[in-house]
Scaffold this motif. Structure first.
Motif, PDB file in Angstrom:
ATOM      1  N   MET A   1     -23.185 -22.387  20.928  1.00 48.96           N
ATOM      2  CA  MET A   1     -23.304 -21.925  19.566  1.00 48.96           C
ATOM      3  C   MET A   1     -21.958 -21.398  19.082  1.00 48.96           C
ATOM      4  SD  MET A   1     -26.308 -22.715  19.074  1.00 48.96           S
ATOM      5  CE  MET A   1     -26.411 -22.070  17.432  1.00 48.96           C
TER       6      MET A   1
ATOM      7  N   LEU B   1     -21.305 -19.280  15.910  1.00 50.45           N
ATOM      8  CA  LEU B   1     -21.668 -17.871  15.875  1.00 50.45           C
ATOM      9  C   LEU B   1     -20.740 -17.012  16.730  1.00 50.45           C
ATOM     10  CD1 LEU B   1     -25.539 -18.219  16.185  1.00 50.45           C
ATOM     11  CD2 LEU B   1     -24.253 -17.575  14.165  1.00 50.45           C
TER      12      LEU B   1
ATOM     13  N   TRP C   1     -30.793 -27.921  19.597  1.00 53.08           N
ATOM     14  CA  TRP C   1     -30.936 -26.517  19.191  1.00 53.08           C
ATOM     15  C   TRP C   1     -31.205 -26.413  17.696  1.00 53.08           C
ATOM     16  CZ3 TRP C   1     -29.998 -21.977  16.740  1.00 53.08           C
ATOM     17  CH2 TRP C   1     -30.192 -20.791  17.433  1.00 53.08           C
ATOM     18  N   ARG C   2     -30.621 -27.293  16.911  1.00 52.39           N
ATOM     19  CA  ARG C   2     -30.792 -27.255  15.450  1.00 52.39           C
ATOM     20  C   ARG C   2     -31.828 -28.269  14.965  1.00 52.39           C
ATOM     21  NH1 ARG C   2     -25.911 -26.684  11.596  1.00 52.39           N
ATOM     22  NH2 ARG C   2     -27.665 -25.850  10.381  1.00 52.39           N
TER      23      ARG C   2
ATOM     24  N   THR D   1     -35.751 -25.636  19.429  1.00 55.69           N
ATOM     25  CA  THR D   1     -34.738 -24.663  19.859  1.00 55.69           C
ATOM     26  C   THR D   1     -35.150 -23.979  21.154  1.00 55.69           C
ATOM     27  OG1 THR D   1     -34.044 -24.283  17.577  1.00 55.69           O
ATOM     28  CG2 THR D   1     -33.472 -22.589  19.174  1.00 55.69           C
TER      29      THR D   1
ATOM     30  N   THR E   1     -36.456 -13.641  18.975  1.00 57.69           N
ATOM     31  CA  THR E   1     -37.038 -14.227  17.765  1.00 57.69           C
ATOM     32  C   THR E   1     -38.227 -13.406  17.296  1.00 57.69           C
ATOM     33  OG1 THR E   1     -36.350 -16.421  18.553  1.00 57.69           O
ATOM     34  CG2 THR E   1     -37.920 -16.356  16.744  1.00 57.69           C
TER      35      THR E   1
ATOM     36  N   GLU F   1     -34.658 -21.994  10.835  1.00 58.43           N
ATOM     37  CA  GLU F   1     -33.276 -22.072  11.316  1.00 58.43           C
ATOM     38  C   GLU F   1     -32.593 -20.710  11.234  1.00 58.43           C
ATOM     39  OE1 GLU F   1     -29.494 -24.377  12.061  1.00 58.43           O
ATOM     40  OE2 GLU F   1     -31.585 -24.958  12.220  1.00 58.43           O
TER      41      GLU F   1
ATOM     42  N   GLN G   1     -31.171 -18.429  14.267  1.00 59.95           N
ATOM     43  CA  GLN G   1     -29.748 -18.103  14.326  1.00 59.95           C
ATOM     44  C   GLN G   1     -29.528 -16.598  14.354  1.00 59.95           C
ATOM     45  OE1 GLN G   1     -27.112 -20.067  11.634  1.00 59.95           O
ATOM     46  NE2 GLN G   1     -27.935 -22.088  12.026  1.00 59.95           N
ATOM     47  N   GLU G   2     -30.298 -15.874  13.542  1.00 59.86           N
ATOM     48  CA  GLU G   2     -30.184 -14.422  13.553  1.00 59.86           C
ATOM     49  C   GLU G   2     -30.619 -13.862  14.901  1.00 59.86           C
ATOM     50  OE1 GLU G   2     -31.041 -14.031   8.760  1.00 59.86           O
ATOM     51  OE2 GLU G   2     -32.565 -13.360  10.198  1.00 59.86           O
TER      52      GLU G   2
ATOM     53  N   TYR H   1     -30.368 -15.325  17.696  1.00 60.71           N
ATOM     54  CA  TYR H   1     -29.280 -15.629  18.632  1.00 60.71           C
ATOM     55  C   TYR H   1     -28.153 -14.611  18.493  1.00 60.71           C
ATOM     56  CZ  TYR H   1     -25.538 -18.113  21.033  1.00 60.71           C
ATOM     57  OH  TYR H   1     -24.517 -18.442  21.887  1.00 60.71           O
TER      58      TYR H   1
END
Length: 385
Positions: free
Chosen positions: A1, A4, A71-72, A298, A313, A351, A355-356, A358
């Protein structure tokens, strides 16, 4: 990632802590249930499909590269094969894939004979399990016609019963049926076109030969086994994994937004009131099925780290509920948490949720590493700022 990781490249430890906290505040969306949903992130576009084709056409598939791409989100046309690969149900070497999957399917067919077809040899406890599973199958994804078809329900019931018999330490636990439901839709889509918005019964479904349906059932069974291996502690006696998950969630909330944790304590809201289902069902029941499938892309791409990302998550979803529940009493808050208004969410909303999560995971890991590398005096000085 890599997109990020730039959030965490800072010159000094004290500045790193301060800057990362600012980054956390920037990405943390405080009113997700009030905003208009974003446009759909198109992971089925031609460019994305071509990226997957390049990897899947390799003689020996690079699984790490495939996981990074997945992952996406995986395109629907390749999702079943991608899931089987990253779950290590089939090997990355094309030369051995056919023989391996044939062997696994034959093993499963034998399980059907040994565990399911011996109707007259079942004891009372096995009959009780069959009844529980049958009732759960009827309640699984009730909004979708696909899951109301008798053939699908029989397939579902059989594989869950076999799973329970081959995993006596846990047996069948409610929630396993929810985890299996995305696999049914995705693996069926290899043979007949499934509408991933409506999940109606495909028009040519009943033309599928029985042996193909058995192949699909076997593939679902083995991939379900692979998934549950990562969260086995959620299902064994006393479910210690759930208690550990709660502790991790509390730690994350106390670091990112302690006010939400204080609210739960003031209102005497126990995580079991809502988060038990979130944790053991991998959030499958909290979203429309097509979004749960995107979520699984993901999760599965995380491999052995799937359970860890799942906890972040779940924590992120709780954080997003904060603005909606802090002015509610206990009863109102619990009702909201048990019936999240996520029907209008899109793939891009999922998504962002991931991402957040992660970023929170990386932040907590960096924070822990920072504290471990400091003397107690240094650590206390930063904590008191």
């Amino acid at each position: 990632m890599s997109f990020l990781k730039k959030l965490f490249s800072k010159p000094t430890k004290e500045k790193e802590t301060q800057q990362v906290q600012r980054n956390i505040n920037q990405i943390y969306n405080t009113q997700p249930f009030q905003r208009k949903s974003n446009p759909i992130y198109n992971y089925n576009c031609i460019y994305r499909i071509e990226q997957f084709e390049i990897i899947l056409e390799q003689q020996i598939i690079d699984l790490e590269q495939l996981k990074q791409l997945t992952w996406r989100g995986a395109p629907q046309v390749y999702r079943a094969k991608v899931w089987k690969l990253i779950l290590k149900y089939i090997p990355p070497n094309h030369m051995s894939q056919t023989s391996v999957i044939q062997k696994k399917r034959q093993d499963y067919f034998q399980y059907i004979k040994n565990y399911y077809e011996q109707i007259h040899e079942r004891d009372d406890s096995e009959e009780k399990i069959i009844k529980i599973i049958s009732n759960d199958v009827l309640r699984t994804q009730p909004d979708y016609q696909l899951f109301r078809d008798p053939k699908i329900q029989n397939l579902f019931k059989r594989l869950l019963f076999i799973w329970s018999q081959r995993h006596p330490m846990s047996g069948y636990v409610q929630g396993i049926n929810d985890i299996a439901s995305p696999l049914i839709a995705v693996f069926l889509n290899e043979y007949v076109r499934v509408d991933f918005n409506k999940f109606d019964l495909p028009s040519d479904f009943h033309k599928l030969p029985d042996d193909i349906l058995l192949d699909i059932e076997a593939d679902i069974y083995w991939c379900l086994c692979k998934i549950i291996e990562n969260i086995q502690d959620y299902f064994i006696q006393n479910q210690p994994g759930v208690s550990l998950a709660y502790e991790k969630i509390k730690n994350i909330l106390s670091t990112i937004d302690p006010t939400i944790l204080s609210y739960f304590q003031q209102q005497q809201i126990d995580f079991n009131h809502f988060a038990f289902r979130w944790v053991i069902c991998l959030l499958v029941r909290e979203f429309p099925l097509y979004l749960a499938i995107r979520l699984m892309d993901t999760y599965l791409s995380e491999g052995d780290n799937m359970a860890n990302l799942h906890i972040y998550t779940v924590s992120n979803l709780i954080l997003k509920c904060g603005p909606e529940i802090k002015n509610k009493n206990m009863g109102e808050a619990v009702i909201f948490l048990q019936n999240l208004p996520t029907k209008d969410w899109t793939e891009l909303d999922i998504e962002m949720l991931l991402q957040e999560a992660y970023v929170f995971k990386e932040y907590m890991s960096n924070k822990q590493n920072l504290n471990q590398s400091m003397t107690p005096t240094q650590s206390n000085r930063i904590a008191n700022k």
